[in-house]
Design a protein around this motif. Structure first.
Motif, short mmCIF file in Angstrom:
data_model
loop_
_atom_site.label_atom_id
_atom_site.label_comp_id
_atom_site.label_asym_id
_atom_site.label_seq_id
_atom_site.Cartn_x
_atom_site.Cartn_y
_atom_site.Cartn_z
N ASP A 19 49.37 34.09 -40.51
CA ASP A 19 49.94 33.38 -41.66
C ASP A 19 49.76 31.87 -41.60
O ASP A 19 49.89 31.19 -42.60
N GLY A 20 49.49 31.34 -40.44
CA GLY A 20 49.41 29.89 -40.32
C GLY A 20 48.08 29.45 -39.73
O GLY A 20 47.09 30.18 -39.81
N PRO A 21 48.09 28.28 -39.14
CA PRO A 21 46.84 27.71 -38.62
C PRO A 21 46.21 28.50 -37.46
O PRO A 21 45.04 28.30 -37.16
N ARG A 22 46.99 29.38 -36.84
CA ARG A 22 46.41 30.15 -35.73
C ARG A 22 45.37 31.17 -36.20
O ARG A 22 44.62 31.72 -35.39
N LYS A 23 45.36 31.41 -37.48
CA LYS A 23 44.44 32.39 -38.04
C LYS A 23 42.99 32.15 -37.57
O LYS A 23 42.29 33.07 -37.20
N THR A 24 42.59 30.90 -37.57
CA THR A 24 41.20 30.60 -37.21
C THR A 24 41.09 30.04 -35.79
O THR A 24 40.07 29.50 -35.40
N LYS A 25 42.16 30.16 -35.03
CA LYS A 25 42.16 29.69 -33.65
C LYS A 25 41.51 30.73 -32.75
O LYS A 25 41.56 31.93 -33.05
N THR A 35 38.25 34.67 -33.01
CA THR A 35 39.47 34.08 -33.57
C THR A 35 40.52 35.18 -33.74
O THR A 35 40.22 36.38 -33.68
N TYR A 36 41.75 34.75 -33.99
CA TYR A 36 42.82 35.74 -34.23
C TYR A 36 42.48 36.63 -35.42
O TYR A 36 42.70 37.84 -35.39
N GLN A 37 41.92 36.02 -36.44
CA GLN A 37 41.55 36.80 -37.62
C GLN A 37 40.49 37.85 -37.28
O GLN A 37 40.58 39.01 -37.68
N GLN A 38 39.49 37.44 -36.50
CA GLN A 38 38.43 38.38 -36.12
C GLN A 38 38.95 39.47 -35.20
O GLN A 38 38.60 40.64 -35.33
N LEU A 39 39.80 39.07 -34.26
CA LEU A 39 40.33 40.06 -33.32
C LEU A 39 41.18 41.10 -34.06
O LEU A 39 41.11 42.30 -33.78
N HIS A 40 41.94 40.60 -35.01
CA HIS A 40 42.76 41.49 -35.83
C HIS A 40 41.88 42.52 -36.54
O HIS A 40 42.14 43.73 -36.53
N ARG A 41 40.81 42.03 -37.11
CA ARG A 41 39.89 42.90 -37.83
C ARG A 41 39.25 43.93 -36.88
O ARG A 41 39.19 45.11 -37.18
N ASP A 42 38.81 43.46 -35.72
CA ASP A 42 38.18 44.36 -34.74
C ASP A 42 39.16 45.45 -34.30
O ASP A 42 38.81 46.61 -34.13
N VAL A 43 40.41 45.03 -34.09
CA VAL A 43 41.42 45.98 -33.62
C VAL A 43 41.73 47.00 -34.72
O VAL A 43 41.83 48.21 -34.45
N LEU A 85 52.93 27.79 -22.00
CA LEU A 85 51.73 27.80 -22.85
C LEU A 85 51.97 27.10 -24.19
O LEU A 85 53.01 27.28 -24.82
N ARG A 86 50.98 26.34 -24.59
CA ARG A 86 51.02 25.56 -25.83
C ARG A 86 49.85 25.96 -26.71
O ARG A 86 48.85 26.49 -26.23
N ASP A 87 49.95 25.56 -27.96
CA ASP A 87 48.87 25.91 -28.88
C ASP A 87 47.52 25.30 -28.50
O ASP A 87 46.48 25.86 -28.80
N ASP A 88 47.55 24.16 -27.82
CA ASP A 88 46.26 23.56 -27.50
C ASP A 88 45.78 23.89 -26.08
O ASP A 88 44.83 23.31 -25.58
N ASP A 89 46.44 24.84 -25.42
CA ASP A 89 45.99 25.23 -24.09
C ASP A 89 44.76 26.13 -24.15
O ASP A 89 44.60 26.92 -25.08
N VAL A 90 43.89 25.98 -23.14
CA VAL A 90 42.86 26.99 -22.89
C VAL A 90 43.28 27.63 -21.58
O VAL A 90 43.25 26.98 -20.53
#
Ligand code: WT7
Length: 670
Positions: A111-117, A133-141, A318-323
């Motif tokens: 729903d938010g900016p993580r969609k393309t993260k 990305t989260y969107q792609q992983l969601h689709r694959d799953v 963990l933070r949003d900008d962590d790898v």
């Protein structure tokens, strides 16, 4: 401080400290304390010991309140009615509630900016790179969930996953959770026979695998192992789905085997997640115990997910900008909780690397950290010791300044390795979280909180929230400061195992019978004057070889299944790199010639029966094994012999004292 100066300092410091793996005495003199840097604490979610203590106290005194609040951070389909229902040894957490793990790991981030993260950053051993990305992983799953449904996988069905470290392994796991199927991941280093045992015990009807996987430049023949496991058709498996990874020719059995990519052609990307009860079984993961048969540790939905997410939040901060990079394989619980479920539930970026740390060269890990600017790095002491052995130059070639937090797991970390990790990898600025936990506990149990806990090299420090840890003697009485005892957990916690698959009695006997009402972990430990817990290691017949858990009885039963072997006793011996090595004492049958050839044959036999993870380091032939009058093998003595120590302790109960001397002298490999 420059890296060179840092390494000189480390070398100096290292002289004063002996490794924990060979001596527990060194732990007693370890008194260096490392406070979290102010800069780290300032930004951390928990930034002081006072805050940690307050939360820990609340989590024990008022677990209902504490966990109800934490559980709000999950996405619920139906709110729970009750936090905990505890009738030892059966815990039910968040009863009345419904949710879905894959929805928590994927859908809610769309729903938010993580969609393309980036959800997963992947690097193959040969060097391919993928960012999903989260969107792609969601689709694959979703698409793969539909493949499973097409093959009639239903809620509660068991699915065995035997795959290399590729994103599709995570996709397969998440797809199971999406439709309520129960996955059982089998590590790629296990043999065909081990797969078969797990398929039979879990009653799996589907196996998901790949043609092969890459490891140190070679191809691991995963599909062939699955074929061998299913040979004879005496398993419940009806369908095998095969991912094309390495591209070599594999046998495809008509009507049973299906290519992953072909199956995707028949399905769409629309697959709503099923709402599941909090206590719905999530996965089974087999692990070694003190008897021959590995046990299927069962985890359930809400409590497990909450703990995985919560520890990623507080322990890895963990933070949003962590790898974030956890180097464990998905075949182990660390890969489940800290590569897939925890970080994805947090909406973090999880890095996944397929292969070996020394391929093509010894700096592969540092190369990866530099290239992707990894910020949080979680690995095992055995890996750290290997890096130390390979020398500092490999690491000095790379810029590791992106790192902000380091973690270790799997076995006690010896202070030298801790110091090396701290100075060389962490540049002296990164807190280290030494996390003690087990397949059974689902997530971290004893661990520093990085912005709060002052750390000492070699201790996992203090219990996490909800964890009531104690160190007790055989009667259950707490031992004094610095005295060794047995580690127990006196209260249920959300991610605790819910049972051993198909074996209620073993669950009760193994974990809840030693001390009535308490969980017995199987580890020895002591507490220092600051209350810090120092794990000594397993006190049952379980070995920890390079962070992999192995039952001595399992190896013994593999050995006696060889026609030349009459009897065997397997013990661990201290190993500088692996923590423990596997030493097998063997007596042979009448007329069999013991010698190097047979020793080699027995090693490969064990590899075949259990898998390369269990390869013995040494086979020692003996005329007889030392036994007590009641016929019990005297392992204590064998351990001393294996370690090359002089024999100590009482041997008067020995049936034949002469066998000892013979054993100490006779090594099959000389
Ligand atoms: C055993 C559990 C937890 C995931 C990996 C292993 C040992 C684990 C530590 C640590 C000292 C540790 C214990 C435990 N262990 N972490 N930080 N310090 N010992 O999971 O295969 O279930 O093995 O690993 O002996 O009982 P596992």
């Amino acid at each position: 401080m420059s890296q060179k100066a840092a390494s000189q300092k480390t070398a100096k410091a290292a002289k004063n400290v002996k490794p924990a793996t060979t001596s527990t005495k060194s732990l007693l003199v370890e008194n260096r304390v490392f406070k979290p840097a102010a800069e780290f604490s300032k930004k951390a979610r928990i930034s002081s010991m006072a805050q940690y203590r307050k939360m820990h106290e609340e989590s024990l005194r008022h677990p209902e309140k504490f966990f109800a609040r934490e559980a709000k951070e999950l996405a619920w389909r139906k709110p729970f009615k009750k936090v905990l229902d505890w009738k030892c040894p059966n815990a039910k957490w968040f009863t009345g509630g419904q949710l879905n793990v894959s929805e928590n790991c994927l859908d809610r981030h769309l729903d938010g900016p993580r969609k393309t993260k980036a959800a997963i950053i992947w690097e193959g051993e040969p060097g391919e790179k993928r960012v999903i990305t989260y969107q792609q992983l969601h689709r694959d799953v979703c698409r793969f969930s539909n493949v499973l449904k097409r093959h009639k996988v239903r809620k509660g069905d068991r699915v065995v996953i035997y795959m290399p470290m590729v994103p599709e392994a995570a996709v397969a796991m998440l797809a199971c959770t999406r439709i309520g199927a129960v996955h059982s991941v089998v590590f790629g280093g296990f043999s065909a026979e081990s797969i078969k045992d797990r398929v039979l015990d879990s009653g799996a009807t589907v196996v998901i695998t790949a043609d092969g996987g890459y490891r140190r430049g070679a191809v691991v023949p995963l599909k062939k192992n699955v074929d061998d496991a299913l040979k004879g058709g005496d398993t419940p498996v009806k369908t095998v789905i095969v991912l094309r990874r390495t591209g070599q020719d594999v046998h495809i059995e008509e009507g049973r085997d299906y290519w992953w990519h072909r199956e995707l052609e028949y399905v769409d990307a629309n697959c709503p997640a099923v709402a599941l009860d909090s206590e719905a079984p999530l996965f089974i993961l087999y692990t070694s115990g003190s008897t021959g048969k590995p046990k299927g540790i069962l985890h359930s939905t809400a409590g497990y997910l909450l703990h995985a997410q919560m520890t990623c939040k507080y322990v890895f901060d963990l933070r949003d900008d962590d790898v974030y990079w956890c180097t464990a394989d998905i075949g182990w619980v660390t890969g489940h909780s800290y590569m897939v479920y925890g970080p994805l539930a947090m909406g973090a970026t999880s890095l996944m690397y397929e292969g070996a740390p020394n391929w093509p060269e010894n700096d592969r890990f540092w190369r990866i950290i530099e290239e992707y600017a990894v910020t949080v790095f979680y690995t095992a002491p055995t890996a750290i010791r290997a890096f130390m052995k390979w020398g500092d130059d490999w690491l000095k070639k790379h810029d590791l300044s992106s790192l902000r937090l380091l973690g270790t797991v799997g076995e006690p970390i010896n202070p030298e390795a801790w110091m090396w990790y701290h100075k060389l990898v962490g540049g002296g600025r990164c807190p280290i979280v030494d996390t003690w936990w087990q397949t059974e506990t689902g997530g971290h149990m004893i661990t520093p909180i990085p912005g709060a806990t002052p750390t000492k090299p070699g201790t996992a420090t203090l219990p996490f929230f909800g964890v009531d840890a104690a160190i007790v003697d055989d009667l259950g009485k707490e031992v004094g400061t610095n005295e060794q005892g047995k580690l127990v957990i006196r209260k249920p916690w959300p991610s605790m195992l819910r049972g051993i698959w198909g074996d209620k009695k073993r669950y009760q006997d193994t974990y809840w019978s030693e001390f009535k009402g308490w969980y017995f972990a199987g580890d020895g430990a002591r507490r220092d004057k600051d209350g810090y817990i120092w794990i000594i290691g397993r006190i049952d017949d379980v070995l920890n070889v390079a962070g992999h858990r192995l039952g001595t009885a399992e190896v013994e039963s593999a050995l006696v299944s060889h026609p030349a072997v009459a009897e065997s006793a397997v013990v661990g011996r201290p190993d500088e790199l692996k923590g423990q090595g596997v030493v097998c004492f063997v007596t042979v049958k009448e007329g069999v010639k013991a010698g190097r050839e047979l020793a080699d044959a027995l090693k490969s036999h064990v590899r075949k029966v259990i898998g390369p993870v269990a390869t013995p380091d040494e086979i020692r032939f003996a005329a007889a094994l030392p036994k007590t009058r009641s016929g019990k093998i005297m392992r204590r003595l064998l351990k001393q012999i294996a370690a090359g120590e002089t024999l100590k302790g009482d041997t008067t109960t020995l049936e034949d004292i002469n066998v000892i001397a013979a054993l100490a002298a006779a090594s099959g490999e000389d």
